[in-house]
Design a protein around this motif. Structure first.
Motif, short mmCIF file in Angstrom:
data_model
loop_
_atom_site.label_atom_id
_atom_site.label_comp_id
_atom_site.label_asym_id
_atom_site.label_seq_id
_atom_site.Cartn_x
_atom_site.Cartn_y
_atom_site.Cartn_z
N PHE A 1 -7.86 -9.65 -6.76
CA PHE A 1 -7.58 -8.49 -7.51
C PHE A 1 -5.98 -8.44 -7.74
N ALA A 2 -5.45 -9.11 -7.33
CA ALA A 2 -3.95 -8.96 -8.15
C ALA A 2 -3.67 -9.79 -9.18
N GLU A 3 -4.47 -10.75 -8.50
CA GLU A 3 -4.02 -12.01 -9.91
C GLU A 3 -4.81 -11.60 -11.03
N TRP A 4 -6.35 -11.33 -10.79
CA TRP A 4 -7.08 -10.44 -11.74
C TRP A 4 -6.27 -9.53 -13.05
N ARG A 5 -5.30 -8.83 -12.01
CA ARG A 5 -4.25 -7.91 -12.49
C ARG A 5 -3.31 -8.52 -13.55
N GLY A 6 -2.90 -9.96 -13.38
CA GLY A 6 -1.78 -10.71 -13.95
C GLY A 6 -0.62 -10.83 -13.19
N TRP A 7 -0.43 -10.53 -12.45
CA TRP A 7 0.51 -10.15 -11.19
C TRP A 7 1.25 -12.42 -10.69
N PRO A 8 1.82 -12.69 -10.49
CA PRO A 8 1.91 -13.98 -10.72
C PRO A 8 1.53 -13.53 -9.05
N ALA A 9 1.85 -15.13 -8.82
CA ALA A 9 0.64 -15.92 -8.08
C ALA A 9 1.71 -15.44 -6.12
N ARG A 10 2.78 -15.41 -6.34
CA ARG A 10 3.65 -15.45 -4.76
C ARG A 10 3.68 -13.67 -4.50
N ARG A 11 3.07 -12.53 -5.91
CA ARG A 11 3.24 -11.47 -5.47
C ARG A 11 2.06 -10.81 -5.17
N ALA A 12 0.84 -11.96 -6.08
CA ALA A 12 -0.88 -11.84 -5.15
C ALA A 12 -0.92 -12.18 -4.44
N LEU A 13 0.30 -12.74 -3.23
CA LEU A 13 0.32 -13.38 -2.06
C LEU A 13 0.92 -11.63 -1.29
N VAL A 14 1.39 -11.58 -1.23
CA VAL A 14 2.20 -10.30 -0.73
C VAL A 14 1.36 -9.46 -0.64
N PHE A 15 0.95 -8.92 -1.47
CA PHE A 15 -0.29 -7.82 -2.09
C PHE A 15 -1.20 -8.21 -1.09
N GLY A 16 -2.08 -9.31 -1.14
CA GLY A 16 -2.96 -9.62 0.01
C GLY A 16 -2.74 -9.50 1.25
N VAL A 17 -1.24 -9.94 1.51
CA VAL A 17 -0.91 -10.01 3.04
C VAL A 17 -0.79 -8.79 3.37
N VAL A 18 0.03 -7.55 2.80
CA VAL A 18 -0.19 -6.83 3.00
C VAL A 18 -1.35 -5.74 3.77
N ALA A 19 -2.39 -5.37 2.55
CA ALA A 19 -3.81 -5.30 2.66
C ALA A 19 -4.61 -5.86 3.36
N GLY A 20 -4.03 -7.12 4.50
CA GLY A 20 -4.64 -7.97 5.52
C GLY A 20 -3.69 -7.25 6.95
N ALA A 21 -3.10 -6.55 6.36
CA ALA A 21 -1.71 -6.24 7.89
C ALA A 21 -3.06 -4.47 8.34
N PHE A 22 -2.92 -4.25 6.95
CA PHE A 22 -3.70 -2.29 6.77
C PHE A 22 -4.90 -2.64 7.26
N MET B 1 -8.10 -11.25 6.84
CA MET B 1 -8.46 -12.29 6.24
C MET B 1 -9.25 -11.49 4.48
N LEU B 2 -10.75 -11.26 4.68
CA LEU B 2 -10.98 -9.98 3.93
C LEU B 2 -10.77 -9.46 2.85
N ALA B 3 -9.39 -8.89 3.60
CA ALA B 3 -9.28 -7.60 2.36
C ALA B 3 -7.83 -8.77 2.16
N PHE B 4 -7.22 -9.76 2.92
CA PHE B 4 -6.39 -10.91 1.93
C PHE B 4 -6.72 -10.70 0.59
N ALA B 5 -8.55 -11.85 1.21
CA ALA B 5 -8.53 -12.56 -0.47
C ALA B 5 -9.16 -11.21 -1.16
N LEU B 6 -9.59 -10.10 -0.70
CA LEU B 6 -10.04 -9.48 -1.95
C LEU B 6 -8.92 -9.08 -2.77
N ALA B 7 -7.85 -8.95 -1.81
CA ALA B 7 -6.64 -8.20 -2.84
C ALA B 7 -5.90 -9.07 -3.50
N ALA B 8 -5.65 -10.04 -3.01
CA ALA B 8 -4.86 -11.23 -3.62
C ALA B 8 -5.99 -11.52 -5.05
#
Length: 328
Positions: A16-37, A7-14
């Protein structure tokens, strides 16, 4: 802290992705991948099949032999920031895709060599058990990276960054619940001398560690709601007040500690589940238990509502338990 790691990795990664200007859906996917790792370092529970002493394999039916061997590597090899810094880009390199054949094979070869080097270091420093644990870690990471590349549009570089966030954030939750992770493995340089104590009383320490875990999950839920444009109004749901009944638990249960906590964890989770189920029943097509239906909130999905009501119920239960325990 297994759930909290992801959960912590998901939240921080998501975020971070939003801060980088990524669309919400892609930011969520990025967060899920970080959470999995972030769950990958706990693959070192592979030792549960065997207890290893040197080159002799012993069945784990002997608890003393099992834990003696296991504790040499748990929270060390796979929980190292040094290993994370090397493994994360390697996972990206081995899943590189490019039309340039030369660049493709060079990238993958470098990734394979890096992972093989990590395996060699683990064997040299921690012996056979270290090699088994690192093998499970490397194999799990490669399989996870391949699955991510196949099922998402994340680049190898984005995957490597997500893996780094996940692997690097994992060890910190363990500071409250077990032996401190060897953050600089394979170097014998201790960063923490022992577990971070939240209270001298072992039960209060457990309650504090559980509160940290719960806060981490809430953080992830709020990030998810933020990125999906949903609102969270669970605290206005009267079902969460059922969690207050758990305040009587200190009168009935043996005080939990990190060594014996299953009765506390499973019972308080059951309370949260009960709150969520009761709320769902109240939201059915007709009134239940003589209570009026709550105001419908069309901007919130049923699944998110179920989860947040359950979390709110657990939060109320934890507050009630802690208050009564402090009075006793």
């Amino acid at each position: 802290m297994f759930v909290g790691h992801g959960m912590l990795a998901f939240a921080l990664a998501a975020l971070f992705a939003e801060w980088r200007g990524w669309p919400a859906r892609r930011a969520l996917v990025f967060g899920v991948v970080a959470g999995a790792f972030a769950t990958l370092p706990d693959v070192d529970v592979a030792y549960a099949l065997f207890a290893i002493d040197g080159m002799t394999v012993v069945r784990a039916a002997d608890p003393d032999a099992f834990w003696s061997a296991a504790n040499r590597v748990h929270r060390s090899i796979t929980h190292s920031a040094v290993i994370a810094a090397l493994a994360a880009p390697a996972f990206g390199l081995v899943t590189t895709r490019t039309a340039d054949a030369r660049r493709l094979w060079v990238s993958r070869a470098v990734g394979v060599l890096a992972l093989a080097g990590l395996l060699g270091v683990a064997v040299a420093v921690s012996g056979t058990l270290g090699g088994i644990v690192m093998s499970a870690f490397v194999l799990g990471g490669v399989v996870l990276a391949a699955a991510v590349r196949r099922s998402t549009q994340l680049s190898a570089r984005a995957l490597a960054v997500a893996a780094l966030i996940g692997l690097f954030t994992h060890p910190w939750g363990d500071l409250f619940t077990g032996e401190p992770p060897a953050l600089l493995y394979p170097f014998s340089v201790p960063v923490f001398d022992g577990r971070l104590g939240l209270a001298a009383d072992p039960t209060l320490h457990l309650l504090g560690a559980f509160a940290v875990e719960l806060a981490t999950i809430w953080f992830a839920v709020f990030v998810f709601a933020h990125l999906t444009g949903r609102s969270i109004g669970t605290l206005s749901d009267p079902s969460v007040t059922l969690g207050a009944a758990y305040g009587a638990a200190p009168l009935l249960l043996i005080p939990p500690t990190l060594d014996v906590s299953y009765h506390f964890v499973f019972s308080i989770l059951a309370v949260g589940l009960g709150c969520a189920v009761f709320s769902w029943l109240r939201s059915a097509s007709r009134p239940r238990f003589g209570l009026p239906r709550p105001t419908q909130r069309p901007d919130r999905s049923a699944a998110l509502s179920f989860v947040t009501v359950g979390l709110a119920g657990i939060t109320v239960a934890l507050a009630g338990y802690t208050a009564v325990y402090l009075v006793l």
